[in-house]
Design a protein around this motif. Structure first.
Motif: not given
Length: 244
Positions: A186-205
Motif C-alpha cells: 500500500g501507500d505506507l500511511a497509518e490510514d489503512p485505506a491506502g492498502q493494495l494487493p502485493l506488488g502494487e504499492g510502496r513496500m520493499p517486497l
C-alpha cells in the motif's frame, strides 16, 4: 514459506456466510488460513476444517489480559492451531521500557501455561511498537529480548515499515523468533485505506520476502481495501506464487 490468509481481510463476507466464504477461499487455492476472534468463531472453524479440509495453523486471539487462558487453549486445540498470537496491546505501554518488560513477563507466564497444551504463543505488531524507541532500539526489539525461548513473533512487515523500521534489519535482528509474517502492500500511511494487493504499492517486497525465508507462514492481509476484496486477495496470492 506456506501461504496463508488472515481472515480479518474478508470479515464482512464471513459475517454473512462463514462456511461459504471459507469454501470460496479454498476454491481460490487457499488450503491454510489464519482466523481472528478464535474463541468466538470456534464452532464455525471446526466445521470448516472438517467439511473443507482447510487448516488453521495460526490464529489471532487476545489472551494477554486478565481473562482465563483455558477456554482459549481449548478453542486452539479444537481448531488445530499451533501458533496462538495476541494481535494487539495498548500503544501507550510501548512508550515505557518498564511497561514493555512487564508485558514480556506476562507473555512468558502465558507461554508457560500453554506449554502443556502443545501450543506456542506469540505476539503480532502494529506500527507503534517500532515507532517507539527505547534504550537505543525499537520497543519491539526490547520486548523480544525479554521473552523466553520458544515464544514467537508474527511480524506485520507492512506496519513495521510504517513505524520506521528497516524491514531487512529488523527481521535479521529478531531471527528465529519470527515464525510468521504478515504480508501486505500500500501507500505506507497509518490510514489503512491506502492498502493494495502485493506488488502494487510502496513496500520493499523483494527485500521483505528475501529476509522472511525462515518464516513458516506468509500471511496475506488487508486491514482495508477499496476494491473487491476477493480480487485483491487473489492478486496478492498470485504475486507470492510467482516469487517463490
Amino acid at each position: 514459506m506456506q501461504i496463508s490468509l488472515q481472515l480479518y481481510s474478508v470479515r464482512d463476507a464471513l459475517a454473512q456466510d462463514h462456511l461459504g466464504t471459507l469454501r470460496r477461499l479454498v476454491e481460490m487455492g487457499f488450503d491454510t488460513a489464519e482466523p481472528y476472534h478464535l474463541v468466538e468463531q470456534r464452532d464455525d472453524l471446526v466445521r470448516a476444517r472438517e467439511e473443507l479440509g482447510i487448516a488453521f495453523p495460526s490464529a489471532h486471539q487476545s489472551f494477554l489480559g486478565d481473562g482465563e487462558l483455558g477456554p482459549v487453549l481449548e478453542a486452539a486445540r479444537a481448531v488445530g492451531v499451533r501458533y496462538l498470537v495476541d494481535p494487539f496491546w495498548n500503544p501507550e505501554d510501548w512508550t515505557d521500557a518498564g511497561a514493555v518488560r512487564a508485558l514480556a513477563d506476562r507473555l512468558n507466564r502465558r507461554a508457560a501455561e500453554a506449554a502443556g497444551s502443545g501450543i506456542t504463543v506469540g505476539y503480532h505488531n502494529h506500527h507503534f511498537e517500532l515507532a517507539s524507541q527505547l534504550e537505543g532500539r525499537s520497543a519491539l526489539e526490547l520486548f523480544a529480548d525479554e521473552l523466553e525461548p520458544g515464544i514467537v513473533l508474527e511480524i506485520d512487515t507492512y506496519w513495521a515499515v510504517v513505524g520506521g523500521a528497516d524491514i531487512t534489519a529488523l527481521l535479521g535482528a529478531l531471527g528465529e523468533r519470527v515464525k510468521l509474517v504478515h504480508l501486505k502492500d500500500g501507500d505506507l500511511a497509518e490510514d489503512p485505506a491506502g492498502q493494495l494487493p502485493l506488488g502494487e504499492g510502496r513496500m520493499p517486497l523483494a527485500e521483505t520476502l528475501a529476509a522472511s525465508r525462515r518464516a513458516e507462514l506468509g500471511v496475506i492481509e488487508f486491514d482495508a481495501y477499496a476494491g473487491d476484496i476477493f480480487e485483491g486477495v487473489a492478486a496478492s496470492r498470485t504475486h507470492l506464487l510467482e516469487r517463490r
